[in-house]
Structures are given as C-alpha cells and as structure tokens.
Design a protein around this motif. Structure first.
Motif, mmCIF file in Angstrom:
data_model
loop_
_atom_site.group_PDB
_atom_site.id
_atom_site.type_symbol
_atom_site.label_atom_id
_atom_site.label_comp_id
_atom_site.label_asym_id
_atom_site.label_seq_id
_atom_site.Cartn_x
_atom_site.Cartn_y
_atom_site.Cartn_z
ATOM 1 N N GLU A 48 0.720 -1.197 -0.086
ATOM 2 C CA GLU A 48 -0.055 0.055 -0.148
ATOM 3 C C GLU A 48 0.951 1.432 -0.144
ATOM 4 O O GLU A 48 0.584 2.302 -0.451
ATOM 5 C CB GLU A 48 -1.050 0.118 1.096
ATOM 6 N N TRP B 83 1.573 1.925 -3.591
ATOM 7 C CA TRP B 83 0.452 1.855 -4.388
ATOM 8 C C TRP B 83 -0.103 3.309 -4.152
ATOM 9 O O TRP B 83 -0.740 3.980 -5.183
ATOM 10 C CB TRP B 83 -0.607 0.906 -4.242
ATOM 11 N N ARG B 84 -0.004 3.699 -3.030
ATOM 12 C CA ARG B 84 -0.378 5.328 -2.838
ATOM 13 C C ARG B 84 0.338 6.360 -3.635
ATOM 14 O O ARG B 84 -0.045 7.406 -4.044
ATOM 15 C CB ARG B 84 0.114 5.679 -1.380
ATOM 16 N N LEU C 90 -10.181 5.596 -3.333
ATOM 17 C CA LEU C 90 -9.449 4.525 -3.362
ATOM 18 C C LEU C 90 -8.082 4.480 -3.438
ATOM 19 O O LEU C 90 -7.249 3.844 -2.658
ATOM 20 C CB LEU C 90 -10.089 3.597 -4.390
ATOM 21 N N ALA C 91 -7.450 5.530 -4.092
ATOM 22 C CA ALA C 91 -6.253 5.428 -4.514
ATOM 23 C C ALA C 91 -5.344 6.766 -3.178
ATOM 24 O O ALA C 91 -4.252 6.987 -3.161
ATOM 25 C CB ALA C 91 -5.986 6.383 -5.673
ATOM 26 N N GLN D 161 -8.149 -1.491 -9.765
ATOM 27 C CA GLN D 161 -7.638 -0.277 -9.362
ATOM 28 C C GLN D 161 -7.918 -0.431 -7.805
ATOM 29 O O GLN D 161 -7.134 -0.035 -6.884
ATOM 30 C CB GLN D 161 -8.646 0.837 -9.496
ATOM 31 N N MET D 162 -8.633 -1.526 -7.190
ATOM 32 C CA MET D 162 -8.986 -1.808 -5.859
ATOM 33 C C MET D 162 -7.900 -2.624 -5.461
ATOM 34 O O MET D 162 -7.258 -2.313 -4.278
ATOM 35 C CB MET D 162 -10.347 -2.743 -5.772
ATOM 36 N N LEU D 163 -7.103 -3.142 -6.456
ATOM 37 C CA LEU D 163 -5.992 -4.105 -6.017
ATOM 38 C C LEU D 163 -4.768 -2.958 -5.889
ATOM 39 O O LEU D 163 -3.842 -3.493 -5.099
ATOM 40 C CB LEU D 163 -5.692 -4.909 -7.053
ATOM 41 N N LEU D 164 -4.843 -1.949 -6.472
ATOM 42 C CA LEU D 164 -3.661 -1.019 -6.349
ATOM 43 C C LEU D 164 -4.169 0.042 -5.476
ATOM 44 O O LEU D 164 -3.282 1.319 -5.573
ATOM 45 C CB LEU D 164 -3.391 -0.338 -7.710
ATOM 46 N N SER D 165 -5.132 -0.165 -4.625
ATOM 47 C CA SER D 165 -5.573 0.982 -3.762
ATOM 48 C C SER D 165 -4.837 1.327 -2.548
ATOM 49 O O SER D 165 -3.723 0.382 -2.181
ATOM 50 C CB SER D 165 -6.933 0.678 -3.132
ATOM 51 N N ALA D 166 -4.543 2.515 -1.928
ATOM 52 C CA ALA D 166 -3.799 2.748 -0.848
ATOM 53 C C ALA D 166 -4.268 2.175 0.429
ATOM 54 O O ALA D 166 -3.845 2.241 1.364
ATOM 55 C CB ALA D 166 -3.730 4.324 -0.678
ATOM 56 N N THR D 167 -5.712 1.670 0.407
ATOM 57 C CA THR D 167 -6.395 1.030 1.453
ATOM 58 C C THR D 167 -6.060 -0.431 1.370
ATOM 59 O O THR D 167 -6.339 -1.037 0.092
ATOM 60 C CB THR D 167 -7.759 1.424 1.405
ATOM 61 N N PRO D 168 -5.816 -1.295 2.270
ATOM 62 C CA PRO D 168 -5.600 -2.735 2.279
ATOM 63 C C PRO D 168 -6.689 -3.459 1.623
ATOM 64 O O PRO D 168 -7.640 -3.136 1.847
ATOM 65 C CB PRO D 168 -5.272 -3.092 3.762
ATOM 66 N N LEU D 169 -6.349 -4.285 0.598
ATOM 67 C CA LEU D 169 -7.437 -4.905 -0.102
ATOM 68 C C LEU D 169 -8.463 -5.609 0.804
ATOM 69 O O LEU D 169 -9.660 -5.692 0.528
ATOM 70 C CB LEU D 169 -6.896 -5.781 -0.969
#
Lengths: 215, 222
Positions: free
Chosen positions: A70, A73-74, A101-102, B83-91
């Motif tokens: 994460e 990905w951030r 989400l990002a 995009q969810m897999l690459l999110s800043a929030t844990p999946l």
C-alpha cells in the motif's frame, strides 16, 4: 526511484522476456515498445505489482515493491487497458471513487474542473454508459489531471481511442508531470513524442536488457 | 482509510440502486423457491410446519449463492477491480466493505421477506423473531464463505457451476445450525445455544474471509 532488477516473465510455456532491468530517477520518462504479444502490458503489470515476475524484483526508492504494498500503491497511478469506468456511475462519481480508493483527496469542484479541461464539459453528470469509447478513455485519463502529486504514473496504451486534440493534451500533461520531477512509464503504438529531459526506451522482443537506449 | 471504506459501500449501494433488477432477481428467486414447496408437498399443516425451517434456510442459501457471481465479476470486467488491488487502502478492508454492501443488497431483503413466506407454512408466529435472527447471523456468514469461492473462480469459463460445487459443501455447517436454531425455537426449546454457535461462525468468517478473499483475488487477477 523506480528500479527493475533482472525481471523475467513467463506466460504459460513462453518466456516473454528475461534479464530485463532499468533504473529510473525522478523526472525521467520510459517508453516501452514492442510488437503485439511481446509482453508490454505484462511488464507494466509487473511494475505495478498486479503480476508477480517469475524472477527478479521491482524496487521503489530502494525497497521491494511487494513488501511496500500500500505504501507503494499510494504513490502510483496505473491506467490500464480497461478504463475502470463504471457504466452506471456518472463521470464525476467514477473519478471521486477512483481518487478516494487511491488515497487522493479531491473535491467535487476539482473533479468537474478537471473533466472540463479534458473536454468533457456537460458530461459530468451523465452515466458513463452513454459516453463514447473515446470519452470514457478521457474520463479514465482525467485521473491523471487529479493526481499531479503522485510521483509515478504507469500508462498502458494511453492514447487508444483518443482524438488528436486529446492526444495532444495528454502529451502536454505527461510532459508537465515529468518536468515536475515525477516518473512516467508508458507503452504506445502511436508516434506521439512526449517532451522530457531524459527519455528512455526499452524494446521488448529485441535482445532485452541491451536495448535500453537513451534517446 | 474509513473514507475509502465508506466510499466503497456507498458506491456498491448506488450501483445496486441503479440496477434494481439484479437485486429483485435474487429476492424473487427466494420467494418463488419457498412458495413452490407448499404447492408441491400439499396442504398438510403438520408436515409444512416441520419442513418450514429447512425450506426457508435452503432457499436463502441458494438465493445468496445466486448473488455471489455478481460480487466481483462486474468489477473484474471493467477494470475497477484492478484499481482496488492497487488501492492505498489494504485490499482486505475494501473486500470487507464490499461484503457489507453485498449483504445489505442481497441478504437483508431475504431476512425481511422470510416471516411473510413463513406464513405459508403455518409457522408459529412467536418464532418469527428467532427465524429472522438466525438469518441475520447466517446469511452474512454464507456471503463471506461464498466470496472466497467467487474470488477463486473469477474470470473462469463456466465459473458459475464450479462455484456452486466449491461453495455448497462449505455451507453445510451454517445450514445445519441455522435450521437447528429455528427448529429448537419452534419446538419451544431455547434457541440460545444455536444462536451463539451461529454468531461464532459469523465472527470467525468475518475475521478471516476478507483476507482470504483478498489473496484469492490477487491470484485470479494475475
């Protein structure tokens, strides 16, 4: 900043590339070229962490991205083949969700301004279902305009389905982002040069690793 | 992070609101399957009362399985899952939020509809509370377990049938305890022990399933 070390990718029985490596610092642009099926998309997916390489690793600021997760990905925006635009949501809603989400905080006003800048004025509150293919691509790319603070952009065929004006706008936006000191990795079949102080190119399909050339 | 979770729940509810037919299909399936039994078995109150908990629970189980396919498939097809897999929030957290939304859309309507359907079986009214409570605890556990199967079969051809084969055996314990709860209540015994067991199931599933689903999604998307 972004470093690929000895990457190998095999899909099924076929080895797409092996021993591939590159190092990108801030303010550098990397174009990945190659024929269809040469592994461009796979390479981008490996860089993002969507696909695990059969060998090697990708490092961000010295750390393995698969450990950073994460944290990495951030600092990444990935625009893939699929537009990641929901048919039943409006353009503005799609972007709000994508940015939240990002981990990027945006206001509704900023989203509308960005959409207008990409030539989507009047489409903000239409469901994406009624937009054309090119307009959806524009919606997906509007995320870039909202992610100016994100230091790594990975773009898979960003120019697909765009008209000349949008291509030009995207070139300009990318060039500005690189000039700000960010890193951009992209693939394209279009000859659409993006101005950058340091521009690298990798040709997949040729002897990988030796083909890294500074243009 | 909370903002991202709220955003995912809001998004999924909004999508369901704009595609109401999907939600109604599951609910109508539940209604029709349950209603077929009194028609097929015949109007014998004693027998109907006996089979009521089992029929309602099995129908709820099948209906919740029907909804599983949709859990990730659409997001997978249009690229939002990437995009969810690459999110800043844990999946795992995002998956948990999606499960909450999924249950509100496909589980809660079943719970609310169950007492109405139970009337067809001459089901004792004082047990309606327990019936609903057992479904409130049971259906989210079913969705959580089913989500693992849905994530594993994502993008496979003929994934629907495979999903059923994969998930139905895992539903058995929840089904046994769920119907046991209602039967115990209808027989005038306390349902407390059964409800506690169901709650335990739900807690364990809620704690682990989102993370297992997250791993399964990463494998499927590769």
């Amino acid at each position: 900043m972004l470093e690929a070390v000895d990457l190998q990718c095999a899909r099924g029985e076929r080895t797409l590339f092996s021993g591939l490596g590159f190092t990108l610092r801030g303010g550098e642009l990397l174009r990945i070229a190659g024929a269809n099926g040469s592994g461009k998309t796979s390479l981008l997916r490996i860089v993002c962490g969507l696909l695990a390489p059969t060998r090697g690793e990708v490092r961000w600021r010295g750390d393995d991205t698969r450990r950073l997760r994460e944290e990495f990905w951030r600092q990444l925006v990935y625009i893939g083949h699929a537009n990641a635009v929901k048919d039943d949501l409006t353009a503005a809603e799609n972007l709000m969700v994508a940015c939240t989400l990002a981990g990027v905080k945006v206001s509704g006003d900023r989203v509308c301004t960005a959409l207008r800048r990409l030539g989507l004025a009047g489409c903000e509150s239409l469901p994406a279902r009624v937009l054309s293919q090119g307009q959806r691509r524009r919606v997906a790319l509007t995320r870039l305009a909202l992610s100016e603070a994100v230091p790594l952009w990975v773009l898979d065929e960003p120019f697909t389905a765009l008209d000349a004006a949008a291509v030009e706008y995207l070139q300009e936006m990318t060039a500005q982002h690189v000039a700000r000191g960010a890193t951009v990795v992209y693939t394209t079949h279009y000859e659409a040069p993006i101005a950058a102080a340091v521009s690298l190119r990798i040709d997949l399909g040729a002897a990988a690793g030796e083909s890294t050339g500074r243009e | 992070m909370l903002a991202a979770l709220r955003c995912v729940i809001h998004r999924d509810l909004l999508l369901a609101m704009r595609r109401r037919s999907d939600v109604l299909t599951v609910l109508l399936f539940f209604v029709i399957v349950v209603s077929l039994f009194p028609l097929g078995v015949g109007p014998e109150p004693g027998l109907l009362r006996t089979i009521a908990p089992g029929v309602i629970w099995v129908a709820a189980l099948l209906a919740s399985m029907l909804a599983l396919n949709r859990m990730f498939a659409a997001d997978h097809a249009d690229g939002t899952l990437e995009q969810m897999l690459l999110s800043a929030t844990p999946l795992g957290m995002i998956v948990a939020a999606k499960m909450v939304a999924h249950w509100l859309i496909s589980g809660l309507p079943l719970v609310l509809m169950a007492p109405v359907l139970a009337l067809q079986f001459d089901f004792p009214q004082q047990s309606f509370g327990v019936l609903m409570l057992s479904l409130v605890l049971g259906t989210p556990a079913l969705s959580l377990i089913g989500a693992i199967g849905a994530a594993l079969t994502l993008g496979l051809r003929g994934g629907g049938a495979l999903l059923a084969l994969l998930v139905l055996p895992l539903y058995v314990p929840v089904l046994v305890i769920g119907t046991g709860t209602v039967e115990a209540a209808a027989a005038g015994l306390g349902a407390g022990a059964h409800l506690l067991l169901l709650s335990a199931f739900l807690v364990v599933a809620a704690a682990f399933a989102p993370w297992v689903v997250a791993v399964a999604l990463r494998i499927s998307v590769e």
